[in-house]
Design a protein around this motif. Structure first.
Motif, PDB file in Angstrom:
ATOM      1  N   GLU A   1      99.098  36.581  36.291  1.00 28.44           N
ATOM      2  CA  GLU A   1      98.578  35.640  37.274  1.00 28.44           C
ATOM      3  C   GLU A   1      99.612  35.278  38.333  1.00 28.44           C
ATOM      4  OE1 GLU A   1      95.921  33.547  39.370  1.00 28.44           O
ATOM      5  OE2 GLU A   1      95.476  34.826  37.653  1.00 28.44           O
ATOM      6  N   ASP A   2     100.906  35.240  37.971  1.00 24.60           N
ATOM      7  CA  ASP A   2     101.934  34.914  38.955  1.00 24.60           C
ATOM      8  C   ASP A   2     101.945  35.928  40.090  1.00 24.60           C
ATOM      9  OD1 ASP A   2     102.708  32.686  37.518  1.00 24.60           O
ATOM     10  OD2 ASP A   2     104.308  33.758  36.452  1.00 24.60           O
ATOM     11  N   LEU A   3     101.846  37.208  39.764  1.00 24.69           N
ATOM     12  CA  LEU A   3     101.833  38.248  40.782  1.00 24.69           C
ATOM     13  C   LEU A   3     100.580  38.133  41.641  1.00 24.69           C
ATOM     14  CD1 LEU A   3     103.250  40.707  41.950  1.00 24.69           C
ATOM     15  CD2 LEU A   3     102.034  42.102  40.292  1.00 24.69           C
ATOM     16  N   SER A   4      99.454  37.866  41.021  1.00 24.99           N
ATOM     17  CA  SER A   4      98.202  37.710  41.759  1.00 24.99           C
ATOM     18  C   SER A   4      98.270  36.515  42.696  1.00 24.99           C
ATOM     19  CB  SER A   4      97.030  37.540  40.797  1.00 24.99           C
ATOM     20  OG  SER A   4      96.872  38.686  40.017  1.00 24.99           O
ATOM     21  N   ALA A   5      98.835  35.434  42.224  1.00 19.20           N
ATOM     22  CA  ALA A   5      98.954  34.237  43.059  1.00 19.20           C
ATOM     23  C   ALA A   5      99.867  34.506  44.243  1.00 19.20           C
ATOM     24  CB  ALA A   5      99.486  33.064  42.236  1.00 19.20           C
ATOM     25  N   ARG A   6     100.968  35.197  44.022  1.00 20.62           N
ATOM     26  CA  ARG A   6     101.892  35.515  45.120  1.00 20.62           C
ATOM     27  C   ARG A   6     101.220  36.427  46.135  1.00 20.62           C
ATOM     28  NH1 ARG A   6     105.060  34.037  48.733  1.00 20.62           N
ATOM     29  NH2 ARG A   6     106.700  35.479  49.281  1.00 20.62           N
ATOM     30  N   TYR A   7     100.431  37.394  45.667  1.00 23.26           N
ATOM     31  CA  TYR A   7      99.703  38.285  46.568  1.00 23.26           C
ATOM     32  C   TYR A   7      98.732  37.482  47.441  1.00 23.26           C
ATOM     33  CZ  TYR A   7      96.490  41.881  48.168  1.00 23.26           C
ATOM     34  OH  TYR A   7      95.707  42.684  48.951  1.00 23.26           O
ATOM     35  N   ARG A   8      98.004  36.552  46.821  1.00 21.58           N
ATOM     36  CA  ARG A   8      97.068  35.733  47.590  1.00 21.58           C
ATOM     37  C   ARG A   8      97.798  34.882  48.624  1.00 21.58           C
ATOM     38  NH1 ARG A   8      94.770  35.288  42.472  1.00 21.58           N
ATOM     39  NH2 ARG A   8      95.683  33.241  42.158  1.00 21.58           N
ATOM     40  N   GLU A   9      98.975  34.347  48.259  1.00 19.77           N
ATOM     41  CA  GLU A   9      99.768  33.566  49.214  1.00 19.77           C
ATOM     42  C   GLU A   9     100.196  34.423  50.399  1.00 19.77           C
ATOM     43  OE1 GLU A   9     103.083  32.092  47.013  1.00 19.77           O
ATOM     44  OE2 GLU A   9     101.870  30.719  45.811  1.00 19.77           O
TER      45      GLU A   9
ATOM     46  N   ALA B   1      97.195  35.155  52.668  1.00 22.19           N
ATOM     47  CA  ALA B   1      96.815  33.976  53.444  1.00 22.19           C
ATOM     48  C   ALA B   1      97.791  33.767  54.604  1.00 22.19           C
ATOM     49  CB  ALA B   1      96.778  32.739  52.554  1.00 22.19           C
ATOM     50  N   ALA B   2      99.073  33.931  54.346  1.00 20.35           N
ATOM     51  CA  ALA B   2     100.077  33.794  55.405  1.00 20.35           C
ATOM     52  C   ALA B   2      99.873  34.863  56.473  1.00 20.35           C
ATOM     53  CB  ALA B   2     101.480  33.873  54.818  1.00 20.35           C
ATOM     54  N   SER B   3      99.541  36.053  56.045  1.00 20.69           N
ATOM     55  CA  SER B   3      99.304  37.147  56.981  1.00 20.69           C
ATOM     56  C   SER B   3      98.111  36.842  57.886  1.00 20.69           C
ATOM     57  CB  SER B   3      99.063  38.442  56.210  1.00 20.69           C
ATOM     58  OG  SER B   3      98.709  39.476  57.086  1.00 20.69           O
ATOM     59  N   ARG B   4      97.039  36.294  57.300  1.00 23.12           N
ATOM     60  CA  ARG B   4      95.862  35.942  58.111  1.00 23.12           C
ATOM     61  C   ARG B   4      96.209  34.854  59.124  1.00 23.12           C
ATOM     62  NH1 ARG B   4      93.221  36.892  53.255  1.00 23.12           N
ATOM     63  NH2 ARG B   4      93.351  34.730  52.600  1.00 23.12           N
ATOM     64  N   ARG B   5      96.980  33.845  58.692  1.00 21.06           N
ATOM     65  CA  ARG B   5      97.389  32.779  59.618  1.00 21.06           C
ATOM     66  C   ARG B   5      98.235  33.353  60.748  1.00 21.06           C
ATOM     67  NH1 ARG B   5      98.331  29.988  54.782  1.00 21.06           N
ATOM     68  NH2 ARG B   5     100.527  30.508  54.940  1.00 21.06           N
ATOM     69  N   ASP B   6      99.188  34.206  60.399  1.00 24.59           N
ATOM     70  CA  ASP B   6     100.043  34.820  61.421  1.00 24.59           C
ATOM     71  C   ASP B   6      99.224  35.645  62.398  1.00 24.59           C
ATOM     72  OD1 ASP B   6     102.173  33.643  60.126  1.00 24.59           O
ATOM     73  OD2 ASP B   6     102.887  35.503  59.209  1.00 24.59           O
ATOM     74  N   HIS B   7      98.256  36.382  61.877  1.00 21.42           N
ATOM     75  CA  HIS B   7      97.399  37.203  62.735  1.00 21.42           C
ATOM     76  C   HIS B   7      96.600  36.322  63.697  1.00 21.42           C
ATOM     77  CE1 HIS B   7      95.137  40.724  63.888  1.00 21.42           C
ATOM     78  NE2 HIS B   7      94.019  40.045  63.715  1.00 21.42           N
TER      79      HIS B   7
END
Length: 56
Positions: A26-34, A37-43
């Motif tokens: 779950e830690d890896l999955s949570a980091r991927y989602r973070e 989300a940051a990538s979408r905001r930056d875009h």
């Protein structure tokens, strides 16, 4: 049904040293989602800046 081939873990680690260094939980999955989300905001920010430049 054919038998599954055996995997030589030592040979695999020689070729790909990172095998087994990360846990896939779950830690890896949570980091991927973070990161996504940051990538979408930056875009969205880049799109807004480009739109402002085009309208100027």
């Amino acid at each position: 049904m054919p038998e599954e081939p055996s995997v030589d873990i030592d040979a695999l680690r020689e070729r790909f040293p990172w095998v087994g260094l990360a846990t896939f939980d779950e830690d890896l999955s949570a980091r991927y989602r973070e990161l996504m989300a940051a990538s979408r905001r930056d875009h969205e920010i880049v799109e807004a800046i480009e739109a402002a430049r085009r309208s100027a």
